[in-house]
Design a protein around this motif. Structure first.
Motif, PDB file in Angstrom:
ATOM      1  N   ARG A 203       0.830  -1.198   0.000  1.00 18.04           N
ATOM      2  CA  ARG A 203       0.000   0.000   0.000  1.00 18.04           C
ATOM      3  C   ARG A 203       0.869   1.255   0.000  1.00 18.04           C
ATOM      4  O   ARG A 203       0.595   2.221  -0.703  1.00 18.04           O
ATOM      5  N   VAL A 204       1.919   1.222   0.808  1.00 16.33           N
ATOM      6  CA  VAL A 204       2.836   2.358   0.923  1.00 16.33           C
ATOM      7  C   VAL A 204       4.143   2.000   0.242  1.00 16.33           C
ATOM      8  O   VAL A 204       4.752   0.978   0.547  1.00 16.33           O
ATOM      9  N   GLY A 205       4.588   2.841  -0.695  1.00 16.97           N
ATOM     10  CA  GLY A 205       5.799   2.570  -1.443  1.00 16.97           C
ATOM     11  C   GLY A 205       5.499   2.010  -2.819  1.00 16.97           C
ATOM     12  O   GLY A 205       4.466   1.380  -3.034  1.00 16.97           O
ATOM     13  N   LYS A 206       6.432   2.210  -3.744  1.00 21.67           N
ATOM     14  CA  LYS A 206       6.237   1.770  -5.121  1.00 21.67           C
ATOM     15  C   LYS A 206       7.038   0.519  -5.455  1.00 21.67           C
ATOM     16  O   LYS A 206       6.958   0.014  -6.573  1.00 21.67           O
ATOM     17  N   GLU A 207       7.821   0.014  -4.512  1.00 15.56           N
ATOM     18  CA  GLU A 207       8.628  -1.163  -4.783  1.00 15.56           C
ATOM     19  C   GLU A 207       7.785  -2.426  -4.684  1.00 15.56           C
ATOM     20  O   GLU A 207       6.864  -2.513  -3.872  1.00 15.56           O
ATOM     21  N   VAL A 208       8.100  -3.398  -5.531  1.00 12.10           N
ATOM     22  CA  VAL A 208       7.459  -4.707  -5.498  1.00 12.10           C
ATOM     23  C   VAL A 208       8.255  -5.599  -4.551  1.00 12.10           C
ATOM     24  O   VAL A 208       9.482  -5.620  -4.583  1.00 12.10           O
ATOM     25  N   LEU A 209       7.556  -6.356  -3.709  1.00 13.93           N
ATOM     26  CA  LEU A 209       8.210  -7.220  -2.730  1.00 13.93           C
ATOM     27  C   LEU A 209       8.173  -8.653  -3.232  1.00 13.93           C
ATOM     28  O   LEU A 209       7.107  -9.266  -3.313  1.00 13.93           O
ATOM     29  N   VAL A 210       9.324  -9.198  -3.591  1.00 14.80           N
ATOM     30  CA  VAL A 210       9.409 -10.536  -4.176  1.00 14.80           C
ATOM     31  C   VAL A 210       9.751 -11.543  -3.075  1.00 14.80           C
ATOM     32  O   VAL A 210      10.775 -11.423  -2.415  1.00 14.80           O
ATOM     33  N   ILE A 211       8.861 -12.552  -2.900  1.00 14.89           N
ATOM     34  CA  ILE A 211       9.137 -13.586  -1.899  1.00 14.89           C
ATOM     35  C   ILE A 211       9.322 -14.968  -2.526  1.00 14.89           C
ATOM     36  O   ILE A 211       9.736 -15.903  -1.845  1.00 14.89           O
ATOM     37  N   GLY A 212       9.032 -15.113  -3.804  1.00 15.51           N
ATOM     38  CA  GLY A 212       9.244 -16.390  -4.496  1.00 15.51           C
ATOM     39  C   GLY A 212       8.133 -17.386  -4.264  1.00 15.51           C
ATOM     40  O   GLY A 212       7.333 -17.668  -5.151  1.00 15.51           O
ATOM     41  N   SER A 213       8.065 -17.948  -3.064  1.00 16.17           N
ATOM     42  CA  SER A 213       7.025 -18.914  -2.706  1.00 16.17           C
ATOM     43  C   SER A 213       6.624 -18.668  -1.256  1.00 16.17           C
ATOM     44  O   SER A 213       7.117 -17.751  -0.602  1.00 16.17           O
ATOM     45  N   ALA A 214       5.737 -19.515  -0.745  1.00 15.58           N
ATOM     46  CA  ALA A 214       5.297 -19.373   0.643  1.00 15.58           C
ATOM     47  C   ALA A 214       6.179 -20.151   1.610  1.00 15.58           C
ATOM     48  O   ALA A 214       5.898 -20.190   2.804  1.00 15.58           O
ATOM     49  N   ASP A 215       7.249 -20.765   1.113  1.00 20.54           N
ATOM     50  CA  ASP A 215       8.176 -21.475   1.991  1.00 20.54           C
ATOM     51  C   ASP A 215       8.928 -20.472   2.870  1.00 20.54           C
ATOM     52  O   ASP A 215       9.281 -19.375   2.424  1.00 20.54           O
ATOM     53  N   SER A 216       9.206 -20.854   4.105  1.00 17.82           N
ATOM     54  CA  SER A 216       9.938 -19.997   5.059  1.00 17.82           C
ATOM     55  C   SER A 216       9.327 -18.605   5.121  1.00 17.82           C
ATOM     56  O   SER A 216      10.028 -17.594   5.122  1.00 17.82           O
ATOM     57  N   LEU A 217       8.018 -18.556   5.203  1.00 22.41           N
ATOM     58  CA  LEU A 217       7.305 -17.281   5.118  1.00 22.41           C
ATOM     59  C   LEU A 217       7.656 -16.346   6.275  1.00 22.41           C
ATOM     60  O   LEU A 217       7.843 -15.139   6.071  1.00 22.41           O
ATOM     61  N   ASP A 218       7.745 -16.893   7.480  1.00 19.48           N
ATOM     62  CA  ASP A 218       8.122 -16.061   8.627  1.00 19.48           C
ATOM     63  C   ASP A 218       9.469 -15.394   8.403  1.00 19.48           C
ATOM     64  O   ASP A 218       9.650 -14.206   8.684  1.00 19.48           O
ATOM     65  N   TYR A 219      10.420 -16.172   7.928  1.00 23.09           N
ATOM     66  CA  TYR A 219      11.779 -15.682   7.697  1.00 23.09           C
ATOM     67  C   TYR A 219      11.792 -14.580   6.636  1.00 23.09           C
ATOM     68  O   TYR A 219      12.442 -13.542   6.798  1.00 23.09           O
ATOM     69  N   LYS A 220      11.055 -14.783   5.558  1.00 21.85           N
ATOM     70  CA  LYS A 220      11.032 -13.799   4.474  1.00 21.85           C
ATOM     71  C   LYS A 220      10.355 -12.498   4.916  1.00 21.85           C
ATOM     72  O   LYS A 220      10.836 -11.396   4.618  1.00 21.85           O
ATOM     73  N   LEU A 221       9.253 -12.617   5.627  1.00 20.31           N
ATOM     74  CA  LEU A 221       8.555 -11.417   6.080  1.00 20.31           C
ATOM     75  C   LEU A 221       9.361 -10.665   7.126  1.00 20.31           C
ATOM     76  O   LEU A 221       9.286  -9.429   7.207  1.00 20.31           O
ATOM     77  N   SER A 222      10.143 -11.392   7.919  1.00 21.43           N
ATOM     78  CA  SER A 222      10.987 -10.714   8.909  1.00 21.43           C
ATOM     79  C   SER A 222      12.063  -9.876   8.221  1.00 21.43           C
ATOM     80  O   SER A 222      12.410  -8.787   8.688  1.00 21.43           O
ATOM     81  N   ASN A 244      13.846  -8.007  -3.071  1.00 21.74           N
ATOM     82  CA  ASN A 244      13.765  -9.453  -3.225  1.00 21.74           C
ATOM     83  C   ASN A 244      14.307 -10.156  -1.984  1.00 21.74           C
ATOM     84  O   ASN A 244      15.464  -9.976  -1.616  1.00 21.74           O
ATOM     85  N   VAL A 245      13.444 -10.949  -1.337  1.00 21.42           N
ATOM     86  CA  VAL A 245      13.882 -11.755  -0.188  1.00 21.42           C
ATOM     87  C   VAL A 245      13.706 -13.246  -0.489  1.00 21.42           C
ATOM     88  O   VAL A 245      13.574 -14.061   0.425  1.00 21.42           O
ATOM     89  N   LYS A 246      13.672 -13.568  -1.753  1.00 18.15           N
ATOM     90  CA  LYS A 246      13.500 -14.959  -2.171  1.00 18.15           C
ATOM     91  C   LYS A 246      14.657 -15.839  -1.692  1.00 18.15           C
ATOM     92  O   LYS A 246      14.462 -17.004  -1.336  1.00 18.15           O
ATOM     93  N   TYR A 247      15.862 -15.282  -1.676  1.00 19.96           N
ATOM     94  CA  TYR A 247      17.044 -16.048  -1.328  1.00 19.96           C
ATOM     95  C   TYR A 247      17.404 -15.839   0.143  1.00 19.96           C
ATOM     96  O   TYR A 247      17.277 -14.729   0.680  1.00 19.96           O
ATOM     97  N   GLY A 248      17.868 -16.885   0.779  1.00 21.47           N
ATOM     98  CA  GLY A 248      18.158 -16.817   2.204  1.00 21.47           C
ATOM     99  C   GLY A 248      19.351 -15.938   2.536  1.00 21.47           C
ATOM    100  O   GLY A 248      20.316 -15.840   1.773  1.00 21.47           O
TER     101      GLY A 248
END
Length: 272
Positions: A203-222, A244-248
């Motif tokens: 909603r706020v900001g123009k950047e797209v947030l890439v997470i890849g998949s729903a695996d390790s969702l807590d880690y990616k959102l953190s 991009n937080v797809k990669y660990g």
């Protein structure tokens, strides 16, 4: 005469009278039920959605089973009416019963949807809390997240179960952020790009947030939360096109003005 237990005899006598009265009363009620007609049809629709209302249910009953009001109760097919209502795609379950005054009460519980999916061919459907597909209607548009893009799963009939990992991942994301004060307010859309990576539209900001998949969702959102707290205040909302937080172990920020990549290697621990 002194040995006669008059109290016991009196109690037995009262019991026989009460039992007889009950039998007579039940007989009267039974005869009344045999001729009682429906005087009122009351429909109560429960649930947070408004896909259907009382008029829809009343109209369906009258169309399929004829006019209910004025019909003898013994001639009304209660079980068949229940089954017909529960076949409606927006209904979770239904209960119907009659009162002694001839009032027929119909209680309907609606399904709750959590996601709207628009697949790659433009086919739309909702997903309910039990993982079933619900058809889209112009009558009511629930306030739920929309997922679109390269989503292959189709829709053929109401209430068919979700079949692909992609849509299951989308559901996991929706369920995960539900009730989260930050993400429930910040995420307004979910997009699947051409690489089949899941992107979150903020909603706020123009950047797209890439997470890849729903695996390790807590880690990616953190890590995304770390971006909002530690990076965004320093660079502003116009600096990056993608985060991009797809990669660990890293947050990759793609600058808006070109393809230069800022790779922020960091240890995800309590100190950071």
């Amino acid at each position: 005469m002194k040995n006669i237990r008059w109290g016991l005899i009196f109690n037995v006598f009262l019991g026989v009278i009460a039992l007889g009265g009950l039998v007579v009363l039940m007989g009267l009620i039974s005869r009344k039920d045999a001729v009682q007609v429906c005087t009122v049809l009351k429909v109560n629709v429960e649930g947070k959605e408004t896909f259907i209302d009382q008029h829809d249910i009343s109209r369906m009953i009258n169309n399929q089973f004829g006019a209910i009001v004025g019909k003898e109760l013994k001639a009304i097919k209660f079980e068949e009416i229940e089954n017909a209502i529960e076949k409606l795609p927006y209904v979770s379950n239904a209960e119907i019963h009659a009162d002694m005054d001839g009032t027929i009460n119909v209680n309907v519980h609606q399904r709750e949807v959590i996601l709207r999916v628009i697949n790659r061919d433009g086919k739309e459907f909702y997903v309910d809390t039990k993982g079933h597909k619900i058809p889209v209607t112009l009558k009511y548009v629930p306030h739920v997240l929309v997922a679109n893009g390269k989503i292959q799963e189709g829709y053929t009939k109401p209430l068919e179960p979700i079949a692909t990992k992609m849509v299951h991942d989308l559901i996991r994301i929706v369920e995960h952020i539900k009730g989260d004060e930050l993400w429930e307010n910040q995420i307004v859309q979910i997009f699947v790009n051409e690489q089949s990576d899941i992107e979150l539209i903020p909603r706020v900001g123009k950047e797209v947030l890439v997470i890849g998949s729903a695996d390790s969702l807590d880690y990616k959102l953190s890590r995304l939360e770390m971006y909002y707290k530690n990076i965004l205040p320093k660079v502003g909302t116009e600096a990056y096109a993608k985060v991009n937080v797809k990669y660990g172990g890293q947050i990759i920020c793609e600058r808006r003005e070109g393809w230069y990549m800022d790779s922020l290697q960091m240890k995800i621990n309590m100190k950071n």
